[in-house]
Design an enzyme around this catalytic site. Sequence first.
Site, PDB file in Angstrom:
ATOM      1  N   THR A 196       0.857  -1.200   0.000  1.00 56.46           N
ATOM      2  CA  THR A 196       0.000   0.000   0.000  1.00 56.46           C
ATOM      3  C   THR A 196       0.887   1.242   0.000  1.00 56.46           C
ATOM      4  O   THR A 196       1.927   1.274   0.651  1.00 56.46           O
ATOM      5  CB  THR A 196      -0.877  -0.003   1.273  1.00 56.46           C
ATOM      6  OG1 THR A 196      -1.807  -1.058   1.153  1.00 56.46           O
ATOM      7  CG2 THR A 196      -1.624   1.309   1.461  1.00 56.46           C
ATOM      8  N   ARG A 240     -13.620  -7.861  -0.247  1.00 60.26           N
ATOM      9  CA  ARG A 240     -12.861  -7.462   0.957  1.00 60.26           C
ATOM     10  C   ARG A 240     -12.386  -6.013   0.836  1.00 60.26           C
ATOM     11  O   ARG A 240     -11.943  -5.575  -0.226  1.00 60.26           O
ATOM     12  CB  ARG A 240     -11.669  -8.408   1.128  1.00 60.26           C
ATOM     13  CG  ARG A 240     -10.795  -8.115   2.345  1.00 60.26           C
ATOM     14  CD  ARG A 240      -9.479  -7.471   1.955  1.00 60.26           C
ATOM     15  NE  ARG A 240      -8.608  -7.226   3.098  1.00 60.26           N
ATOM     16  CZ  ARG A 240      -7.609  -6.347   3.098  1.00 60.26           C
ATOM     17  NH1 ARG A 240      -7.344  -5.657   2.006  1.00 60.26           N
ATOM     18  NH2 ARG A 240      -6.877  -6.168   4.164  1.00 60.26           N
ATOM     19  N   VAL A 241     -12.494  -5.275   1.916  1.00 61.45           N
ATOM     20  CA  VAL A 241     -11.975  -3.910   1.969  1.00 61.45           C
ATOM     21  C   VAL A 241     -11.050  -3.810   3.172  1.00 61.45           C
ATOM     22  O   VAL A 241     -11.380  -4.317   4.253  1.00 61.45           O
ATOM     23  CB  VAL A 241     -13.126  -2.883   2.095  1.00 61.45           C
ATOM     24  CG1 VAL A 241     -12.577  -1.474   2.242  1.00 61.45           C
ATOM     25  CG2 VAL A 241     -14.053  -2.971   0.889  1.00 61.45           C
ATOM     26  N   GLY A 242      -9.906  -3.185   2.994  1.00 63.60           N
ATOM     27  CA  GLY A 242      -8.941  -3.050   4.083  1.00 63.60           C
ATOM     28  C   GLY A 242      -9.080  -1.716   4.806  1.00 63.60           C
ATOM     29  O   GLY A 242     -10.129  -1.057   4.771  1.00 63.60           O
ATOM     30  N   GLY A 261      -4.449  -4.774   6.760  1.00 64.65           N
ATOM     31  CA  GLY A 261      -5.540  -3.859   7.048  1.00 64.65           C
ATOM     32  C   GLY A 261      -6.433  -4.294   8.190  1.00 64.65           C
ATOM     33  O   GLY A 261      -6.908  -3.452   8.972  1.00 64.65           O
ATOM     34  N   THR A 272       0.261   1.469   6.130  1.00 61.79           N
ATOM     35  CA  THR A 272       0.397   0.333   5.216  1.00 61.79           C
ATOM     36  C   THR A 272       0.526  -0.928   6.050  1.00 61.79           C
ATOM     37  O   THR A 272       1.051  -0.875   7.166  1.00 61.79           O
ATOM     38  CB  THR A 272       1.624   0.506   4.298  1.00 61.79           C
ATOM     39  OG1 THR A 272       1.734  -0.616   3.427  1.00 61.79           O
ATOM     40  CG2 THR A 272       2.915   0.644   5.081  1.00 61.79           C
TER      41      THR A 272
HETATM   42  N1  GLY Z   1      -3.389  -1.917   4.156  1.00 66.03           N
HETATM   43  C1  GLY Z   1      -4.074  -2.188   2.977  1.00 66.03           C
HETATM   44  C2  GLY Z   1      -5.042  -3.260   3.061  1.00 66.03           C
HETATM   45  O1  GLY Z   1      -4.999  -4.063   3.984  1.00 66.03           O
HETATM   46  O2  GLY Z   1      -5.882  -3.375   2.204  1.00 66.03           O
END
Ligand code: GLY
Length: 257
Positions: free
Chosen positions: A128, A156-158, A182, A179
Amino acid sequence: YALLEQGAPAEDAVCAAIRVMEDAPEFNAGRGAALTSEGIVSMDSCLMTGVDGEVGSACGLTTSKNPINVARAIKEKTKHVMFAKPGDNLLKEWGIKLCDSEYFITPARQESLREAQSNGDEWEKHGTIGAVARDASGNIAAGTSTGGITNQMHGRVGDSPLPGCGTFANQSTVAVSCTGIGEAFIKVVAAHQVSDRVRFSGENVEDAATATLDEVAAHHGDGGMIVLPAVGRGVVAYNSEMMNFGYRSAQGGKVQG
Ligand code: GLY
């Protein structure tokens, strides 16, 4: 930094830095974003300004060349904060440049996905990108852009697009971009936690970042963050093996990659 020297607002510099990384296939954002278990990109982004607490964020983007521009459009052109999978017509209305899937999918990411799928659920977790900036007026901003995690489940969303988790800016404390894994950053509301530690516990920025990453580690997460206070020096903190970063200030700069 050139924009900041010309007197541009912090968010202009944040978006410009992020666009460079989104356009470079080496980074997990924009072109070269990680691939989901279905072999497509699903990109998330967030932009927040400290001075007014305004924020825009987007998740599940599949066609936007520069996802950070979508976050900015949401922040500046709508009364809302977050959009999931905004349609191409809306994106075009916002002036977003669209690309087809061939632009985003690189052979290196396809190979990473093949490896992840043959190793069971061994996710490739990192990459990220983000930027924080303080402008000539002292205003701070933070932005984050990501393709998420290789082989992540569809939908999925982080943490990156979630204000307070992967991205946060408050003019009285700090601008933060994270980063890493997530899920762990979401569970500890990492970016907001750094701000709260500075604001309510009086911790210095470095201690606040380190203590927050300790909590991330307690949730089996690793990664890092860039943190810039409204006054004073910025901090780069990570508990992953390494983290690439670069900075520039009136006193000089450094790139570690
Ligand atoms: N840190 C980015 C994610 O987990 O999507």
